[in-house]
Write an enzyme that holds these catalytic residues in place. Structure first.
Site, PDB file in Angstrom:
ATOM      1  N   PRO A  82      78.457 -46.155  73.198  1.00 45.17           N
ATOM      2  CG  PRO A  82      80.200 -47.315  74.202  1.00 45.17           C
ATOM      3  CD  PRO A  82      79.059 -46.390  74.510  1.00 45.17           C
ATOM      4  CB  CYS A  83      76.660 -47.956  68.289  1.00 51.17           C
ATOM      5  SG  CYS A  83      78.154 -47.873  67.269  1.00 51.17           S
ATOM      6  CD  GLN A  84      80.970 -51.379  71.032  1.00 50.62           C
ATOM      7  OE1 GLN A  84      80.427 -50.317  70.754  1.00 50.62           O
ATOM      8  NE2 GLN A  84      82.100 -51.436  71.708  1.00 50.62           N
TER       9      GLN A  84
END
Length: 410
Positions: A82-84
């Site tokens: 995930p990149c958030q």
């Protein structure tokens, strides 16, 4: 290792895009997988994954809570992490040194690589391309931390930003793909001995999977100096641009990077190739009374608006093609693709019955998944669209997996 099927650990598995792309060749087998969505009670992605691949050795738990001893030895670790949330340095006195806002994400992968006695020989990771230039105040810092931590763990890396449509696939979806080779492998030493520009342009795993036509910039190099906290606090301070270009390598702490252009002359799929016009439920048709709202949202705007704090400003944006051009690759699928409400970003196509939204099957096809891969009782059409908005393009994984296996066995 040569000629043998490689055992794969799949993290942040989603609905299994890595697994589909790798196992299709018969050269890879996923022996352990994990998928956990911390922000929702219903675990739709994991449920779909289990329904397609079975529940054996699949775990729907927070990866941070899994003891390293419970994770089997494996040859290849893969994950679209995930990149958030990105990493922030705390202090050298902090036991963890660095941590993400949720404590998972990149550092879950790092923790496995750090503590496994038998480290995986190869890494295959995916993320959004803004990773190369985040955060805004320290362009490239997050990527520099990743590279430095992998270098410290004994891995050489190569990366490329790939747009699936540039290589004939039906969706314009741009993502960064990273390959890692442990220093115990022949691939590590091959990368070490090869001129880095040659590796990036012709000799590397990514170059063989997705050929490059030319470079528009000379090779730039930099040394990742200091420890992780030093990099987190001081990397690229005061600079407006990231030093990381769309193609690069890391070996022995030294980064080489250049800007490249794709080289592809084969057939190209377009949005029209994946449509199922004769089979579409009327629920996907846009009601005539909603059409003005769709047209407004898709159209050009220049209007006064007021912020929550009372500040007035002029807002403007250009128009979007409406309906979408079916003779070109589609725009990128986003997580908000599903549902009936009008939207600037949802796809709309002209069909014999009228303007309509895309179906879950068409969204699956744009990511090169099998039809109805996400169809399952309790998973709504809107949720199926959300799952595809988070997925990767299976065709890219297939090609990189094939290139990796060929390179290992060359």
């Amino acid at each position: 290792m040569k000629g043998k099927r490689l055992n794969v650990l799949e993290l942040f598995a989603g609905v299994g895009g890595f697994r589909l792309g790798l196992e299709s060749s018969g050269n890879f087998q996923v022996i352990w997988s994990n998928q956990w969505e911390p922000s929702t009670k219903a675990q739709h992605a994991s449920s779909v994954y289990e329904s397609r691949f079975g529940a054996k050795n699949h775990y729907n738990v927070n990866i941070e809570e899994v003891p390293i001893s419970n994770i089997p030895d494996h040859d290849l670790l893969v994950g679209g992490f995930p990149c958030q949330d990105y990493s922030v340095a705390t202090s050298l006195h902090n036991a963890k040194g660095l941590q993400g806002k949720k404590g998972v994400l990149w550092w879950s992968i790092h923790n496995i690589l750090k503590h496994k006695k038998k480290k995986p020989h190869y890494l295959f990771l995916e993320n959004v391309d803004r990773l190369l230039k985040s955060p805004v105040k320290q362009r490239g810092r997050d990527f520099a931390i990743m590279l430095k931590s992998l270098d410290d763990l004994g891995y050489a890396m190569e990366w490329r930003v790939i747009n699936a449509a540039d290589y004939g696939m039906p969706q314009r979806r741009k993502r960064i793909f990273l390959m890692g080779y442990h220093r115990s492998t022949a691939l590590y030493h091959s990368l070490e001995k090869t001129p880095q520009k040659d590796w990036m342009l012709t000799d590397g795993v990514l170059a063989n999977a997705f050929p490059i036509e030319s470079t528009t910039a000379p090779t730039a190099s930099l040394k990742l100096e200091g420890n992780l906290v030093d990099i987190s606090q001081g990397f690229n301070l005061g600079k407006s641009l990231s030093p990381f270009l769309n193609t690069g390598t890391l070996i022995n702490g030294k980064v080489f990077t250049l800007k490249t252009m794709p080289a592809y002359t084969g057939p190209k799929m377009v949005l029209g190739d994946i449509l199922q016009n004769g089979e579409v439920d009327r629920n996907f048709l846009i009601p005539k009374e909603d059409l003005p709202k769709w047209e407004y949202l898709k159209g050009a705007k220049k209007e006064g608006r007021k912020a929550k704090n009372g500040f007035s400003y002029q807002y403007s944006e250009g128009s979007m093609t409406f309906p979408d051009d079916i003779n070109a690759a589609s725009r990128t699928i986003i997580t908000g693709e599903g549902g009936k409400s009008p939207s600037r970003f949802k796809h709309v196509v002209q069909s014999p019955a009228g303007l309509r939204r895309l179906t879950p099957v068409e969204l699956e096809r744009l990511n090169m998944f099998p039809d109805n891969h996400t169809k399952k009782t309790g998973v709504s059409d809107a949720k199926r669209a959300f799952l595809m908005g988070n997925a990767l393009v299976v065709g890219i994984v297939e090609k990189i997996g094939a290139s990796l296996y060929a390179k290992i066995n060359s």
